[in-house]
Write a protein that holds these residues in place. Structure first.
Motif, PDB file in Angstrom:
ATOM      1  N   VAL A 152       0.865  -1.180   0.000  1.00 24.21           N
ATOM      2  CA  VAL A 152       0.000   0.000   0.000  1.00 24.21           C
ATOM      3  C   VAL A 152       0.899   1.227   0.000  1.00 24.21           C
ATOM      4  CG1 VAL A 152      -1.702   1.312   1.324  1.00 24.21           C
ATOM      5  CG2 VAL A 152      -1.888  -1.171   1.214  1.00 24.21           C
ATOM      6  N   ALA A 153       0.506   2.273  -0.687  1.00 27.77           N
ATOM      7  CA  ALA A 153       1.304   3.498  -0.730  1.00 27.77           C
ATOM      8  C   ALA A 153       1.470   4.078   0.676  1.00 27.77           C
ATOM      9  CB  ALA A 153       0.634   4.523  -1.645  1.00 27.77           C
ATOM     10  N   PRO A 154       2.633   4.681   0.976  1.00 30.11           N
ATOM     11  CA  PRO A 154       2.875   5.240   2.312  1.00 30.11           C
ATOM     12  C   PRO A 154       1.802   6.228   2.752  1.00 30.11           C
ATOM     13  CG  PRO A 154       4.905   5.209   1.046  1.00 30.11           C
ATOM     14  CD  PRO A 154       3.818   4.821   0.101  1.00 30.11           C
ATOM     15  N   GLU A 155       1.352   7.094   1.824  1.00 30.27           N
ATOM     16  CA  GLU A 155       0.353   8.093   2.191  1.00 30.27           C
ATOM     17  C   GLU A 155      -0.964   7.437   2.601  1.00 30.27           C
ATOM     18  OE1 GLU A 155       1.794   7.889  -0.803  1.00 30.27           O
ATOM     19  OE2 GLU A 155       3.405   9.371  -0.550  1.00 30.27           O
ATOM     20  N   ALA A 156      -1.346   6.380   1.877  1.00 29.22           N
ATOM     21  CA  ALA A 156      -2.603   5.689   2.192  1.00 29.22           C
ATOM     22  C   ALA A 156      -2.503   4.953   3.522  1.00 29.22           C
ATOM     23  CB  ALA A 156      -2.958   4.709   1.073  1.00 29.22           C
ATOM     24  N   LEU A 157      -1.382   4.284   3.772  1.00 30.34           N
ATOM     25  CA  LEU A 157      -1.228   3.534   5.016  1.00 30.34           C
ATOM     26  C   LEU A 157      -1.153   4.481   6.207  1.00 30.34           C
ATOM     27  CD1 LEU A 157      -0.911   0.723   6.236  1.00 30.34           C
ATOM     28  CD2 LEU A 157       1.575   0.997   6.045  1.00 30.34           C
ATOM     29  N   ALA A 160      -4.520   5.927   7.030  1.00 29.21           N
ATOM     30  CA  ALA A 160      -5.441   4.992   7.679  1.00 29.21           C
ATOM     31  C   ALA A 160      -5.053   4.716   9.130  1.00 29.21           C
ATOM     32  CB  ALA A 160      -5.488   3.680   6.904  1.00 29.21           C
ATOM     33  N   MET A 161      -3.752   4.611   9.393  1.00 26.20           N
ATOM     34  CA  MET A 161      -3.304   4.182  10.719  1.00 26.20           C
ATOM     35  C   MET A 161      -3.157   5.317  11.715  1.00 26.20           C
ATOM     36  SD  MET A 161      -0.520   1.194   9.803  1.00 26.20           S
ATOM     37  CE  MET A 161      -0.510   0.601  11.499  1.00 26.20           C
ATOM     38  N   ILE A 162      -2.846   6.516  11.235  1.00 21.17           N
ATOM     39  CA  ILE A 162      -2.671   7.651  12.153  1.00 21.17           C
ATOM     40  C   ILE A 162      -4.017   8.341  12.321  1.00 21.17           C
ATOM     41  CG2 ILE A 162      -1.431   9.775  12.608  1.00 21.17           C
ATOM     42  CD1 ILE A 162       0.225   7.146  12.639  1.00 21.17           C
ATOM     43  N   LEU A 163      -4.597   8.193  13.487  1.00 15.37           N
ATOM     44  CA  LEU A 163      -5.933   8.707  13.756  1.00 15.37           C
ATOM     45  C   LEU A 163      -5.871  10.170  14.176  1.00 15.37           C
ATOM     46  CD1 LEU A 163      -7.127   5.574  15.751  1.00 15.37           C
ATOM     47  CD2 LEU A 163      -7.545   6.092  13.344  1.00 15.37           C
ATOM     48  N   GLN A 164      -6.892  10.914  13.779  1.00 10.95           N
ATOM     49  CA  GLN A 164      -6.960  12.335  14.065  1.00 10.95           C
ATOM     50  C   GLN A 164      -8.214  12.657  14.880  1.00 10.95           C
ATOM     51  OE1 GLN A 164      -4.469  14.245  13.315  1.00 10.95           O
ATOM     52  NE2 GLN A 164      -3.372  12.826  11.957  1.00 10.95           N
ATOM     53  N   PRO A 165      -8.167  13.712  15.720  1.00 14.58           N
ATOM     54  CA  PRO A 165      -9.342  14.077  16.520  1.00 14.58           C
ATOM     55  C   PRO A 165     -10.569  14.353  15.658  1.00 14.58           C
ATOM     56  CG  PRO A 165      -7.393  15.258  17.293  1.00 14.58           C
ATOM     57  CD  PRO A 165      -7.001  14.572  16.010  1.00 14.58           C
ATOM     58  N   GLY A 166     -11.710  13.860  16.115  1.00 21.04           N
ATOM     59  CA  GLY A 166     -12.978  14.168  15.473  1.00 21.04           C
ATOM     60  C   GLY A 166     -13.324  13.358  14.251  1.00 21.04           C
ATOM     61  N   GLU A 167     -12.474  12.411  13.844  1.00 21.76           N
ATOM     62  CA  GLU A 167     -12.774  11.655  12.629  1.00 21.76           C
ATOM     63  C   GLU A 167     -13.225  10.239  12.959  1.00 21.76           C
ATOM     64  OE1 GLU A 167      -9.312  11.403  10.199  1.00 21.76           O
ATOM     65  OE2 GLU A 167      -8.255  10.026  11.519  1.00 21.76           O
ATOM     66  N   ALA A 233       4.774   5.009  21.236  1.00 20.44           N
ATOM     67  CA  ALA A 233       5.023   4.340  19.958  1.00 20.44           C
ATOM     68  C   ALA A 233       5.634   5.309  18.952  1.00 20.44           C
ATOM     69  CB  ALA A 233       3.722   3.760  19.396  1.00 20.44           C
ATOM     70  N   ARG A 234       6.657   4.822  18.265  1.00 19.63           N
ATOM     71  CA  ARG A 234       7.218   5.558  17.133  1.00 19.63           C
ATOM     72  C   ARG A 234       6.921   4.756  15.879  1.00 19.63           C
ATOM     73  NH1 ARG A 234      11.180   5.436  13.572  1.00 19.63           N
ATOM     74  NH2 ARG A 234      11.999   3.489  14.423  1.00 19.63           N
ATOM     75  N   GLN A 235       6.198   5.355  14.944  1.00 22.56           N
ATOM     76  CA  GLN A 235       5.823   4.698  13.705  1.00 22.56           C
ATOM     77  C   GLN A 235       6.438   5.437  12.521  1.00 22.56           C
ATOM     78  OE1 GLN A 235       1.470   3.306  13.765  1.00 22.56           O
ATOM     79  NE2 GLN A 235       1.482   4.905  15.331  1.00 22.56           N
ATOM     80  N   SER A 236       6.921   4.676  11.562  1.00 22.59           N
ATOM     81  CA  SER A 236       7.482   5.301  10.369  1.00 22.59           C
ATOM     82  C   SER A 236       6.935   4.608   9.117  1.00 22.59           C
ATOM     83  CB  SER A 236       9.016   5.226  10.373  1.00 22.59           C
ATOM     84  OG  SER A 236       9.462   3.889  10.302  1.00 22.59           O
ATOM     85  N   PHE A 237       6.795   5.410   8.050  1.00 22.95           N
ATOM     86  CA  PHE A 237       6.231   4.944   6.787  1.00 22.95           C
ATOM     87  C   PHE A 237       7.171   5.377   5.666  1.00 22.95           C
ATOM     88  CE2 PHE A 237       3.036   5.954   9.895  1.00 22.95           C
ATOM     89  CZ  PHE A 237       2.096   4.941   9.831  1.00 22.95           C
ATOM     90  N   ALA A 275      -5.446  -5.255   9.771  1.00 21.85           N
ATOM     91  CA  ALA A 275      -6.766  -4.640   9.935  1.00 21.85           C
ATOM     92  C   ALA A 275      -6.877  -3.369   9.097  1.00 21.85           C
ATOM     93  CB  ALA A 275      -7.020  -4.340  11.413  1.00 21.85           C
ATOM     94  N   PHE A 276      -5.826  -2.560   9.067  1.00 25.29           N
ATOM     95  CA  PHE A 276      -5.860  -1.303   8.320  1.00 25.29           C
ATOM     96  C   PHE A 276      -5.704  -1.542   6.817  1.00 25.29           C
ATOM     97  CE2 PHE A 276      -4.658   0.080  12.580  1.00 25.29           C
ATOM     98  CZ  PHE A 276      -5.543   1.131  12.772  1.00 25.29           C
ATOM     99  N   VAL A 277      -4.866  -2.505   6.444  1.00 31.03           N
ATOM    100  CA  VAL A 277      -4.676  -2.799   5.021  1.00 31.03           C
ATOM    101  C   VAL A 277      -5.991  -3.267   4.404  1.00 31.03           C
ATOM    102  CG1 VAL A 277      -3.505  -4.307   3.371  1.00 31.03           C
ATOM    103  CG2 VAL A 277      -2.220  -3.307   5.266  1.00 31.03           C
ATOM    104  N   ASP A 278      -6.725  -4.120   5.111  1.00 30.35           N
ATOM    105  CA  ASP A 278      -8.012  -4.600   4.593  1.00 30.35           C
ATOM    106  C   ASP A 278      -9.013  -3.449   4.454  1.00 30.35           C
ATOM    107  OD1 ASP A 278      -7.132  -7.163   4.329  1.00 30.35           O
ATOM    108  OD2 ASP A 278      -8.036  -7.909   6.172  1.00 30.35           O
ATOM    109  N   GLU A 279      -8.970  -2.503   5.398  1.00 32.14           N
ATOM    110  CA  GLU A 279      -9.856  -1.339   5.297  1.00 32.14           C
ATOM    111  C   GLU A 279      -9.508  -0.510   4.063  1.00 32.14           C
ATOM    112  OE1 GLU A 279      -9.720   0.933   8.865  1.00 32.14           O
ATOM    113  OE2 GLU A 279     -10.757  -0.568  10.071  1.00 32.14           O
ATOM    114  N   ILE A 280      -8.219  -0.295   3.817  1.00 34.76           N
ATOM    115  CA  ILE A 280      -7.783   0.500   2.662  1.00 34.76           C
ATOM    116  C   ILE A 280      -8.221  -0.165   1.365  1.00 34.76           C
ATOM    117  CG2 ILE A 280      -5.764   1.311   1.392  1.00 34.76           C
ATOM    118  CD1 ILE A 280      -4.329   1.540   4.117  1.00 34.76           C
TER     119      ILE A 280
END
Length: 317
Positions: A152-157, A160-167, A233-237, A275-280
């Motif tokens: 999956v492209a980095p921007e798409a992953l 999907a995985m980095i959650l933002q307030p209110g969404e 957690a430190r996450q990198s894409f 879980a996130f890849v299947d959602e994408i």
């Protein structure tokens, strides 16, 4: 979902994801077989390679079936493996007094029935005691790290995985941040109902804040309000071979030796990414954390309640 798609879609994923747990729980009874042969050299039935092969093949088949059908059911799979291991160790003299071929001898047949009943009773007791005892072991701060390639492209992953307030995104729903920057995150889990034992979708949650963010990398702090358990957690894409090299390093403050082992046995981090890849990709969720968290015992309890075989109305039909 049809049986055909279950066996072609979910079953292969569960076998692959739980491969370590299946291998360990399948092989564990070999210790009991070895002890049986050691304690009763020359007469132990399990010292015969053909007998051992049949017993282990039947056991492995059962373990595979259990993990495919109840992928979240380690709380009974581990007790069953330990109980079976212990019982195999007691089979050394099973054929000592046999007057006929072993399986045709009444003495051996009663021994097998006794072992089976002991296995059921012992497993039932261990299911209630062992998981609680293991989870109560002393905890400490532990670091985990995981790296995987995702098609999956980095921007798409990252989106999907980095959650933002209110969404609301997939099976996650986010609230607004508080004064400390923490915002609540709720997710759904399929957990058996406490009364009926039927699958029941529940919303669970934690809170999270962003500590540091840069292009392709983010550091977050998560806390479960009810217990105070937290993790960093430190996450990198990073782009790699037309997909994404996803890396995560976490520091957990509430892991013990067993939960760390279970985290590895269940390949939990890879399941989280799935879980996130299947959602994408718009596919039906395969991730074990999103499946029915029931076990054989909760399934049996649900059947008993449904048919008034348990509880205050038992036997009144």
């Amino acid at each position: 979902m049809s049986d055909q798609s279950f066996w072609s879609y979910h079953a292969p994923y569960r076998l692959m994801r739980l491969r370590r747990r299946i291998a360990l729980f399948s092989a564990l009874p070999l210790l009991g077989a070895g002890l049986s042969a050691t304690l009763a050299p020359g007469i132990a039935p399990l010292a015969d390679p053909a007998t051992l092969l049949v017993v282990m093949a039947l056991w492995t088949g059962f373990v595979v079936w259990h993990h495919v059908t109840f992928p979240a059911g380690w709380t009974e799979a581990l007790p069953m493996a330990l109980m079976f291991t212990g019982l195999l160790a007691t089979t050394g003299e099973m054929t000592l007094y046999a007057d006929a071929p072993a399986l045709a001898d009444r003495h051996v047949q009663w021994q097998i029935i006794r072992l089976f009943m002991t296995f059921l009773a012992g497993t039932f007791v261990l299911v209630w005691l062992l998981p609680t005892a293991l989870m109560a072991l002393p905890t400490r701060t532990l670091r985990t790290a995981h790296s995987t390639w995702v098609p999956v492209a980095p921007e798409a992953l990252e989106g999907a995985m980095i959650l933002q307030p209110g969404e609301t995104k997939g099976h996650h729903r986010c609230g607004q941040p508080d004064d400390e920057g923490f915002f609540p995150i709720w997710f759904t889990a399929n957990i058996p109902d406490e009364s009926t034992f039927e699958p029941c979708t529940r919303e669970m949650g934690y809170k999270q804040r962003v500590i540091e963010s840069a292009e392709g990398e983010i550091i977050t702090h998560s806390v479960v309000p009810e217990s105070g358990v937290s993790s960093m957690a430190r996450q990198s894409f990073r782009p790699e071979n037309g997909g994404t090299r996803y890396e995560i390093e976490e520091i957990h403050d509430n892991f013990n030796a067993f939960t760390r082992l279970l985290f590895w046995l269940d390949d939990a981090q890879e399941d989280y990414v799935t879980a996130f890849v299947d959602e994408i990709e718009g596919r039906s969720p395969r991730a074990i954390k999103q499946q029915d968290q029931g076990t054989m015992m909760t399934r049996l309890a649900g059947w008993m309640v449904k048919n008034d075989l348990a509880g205050p109305n038992a036997g009144n039909n």
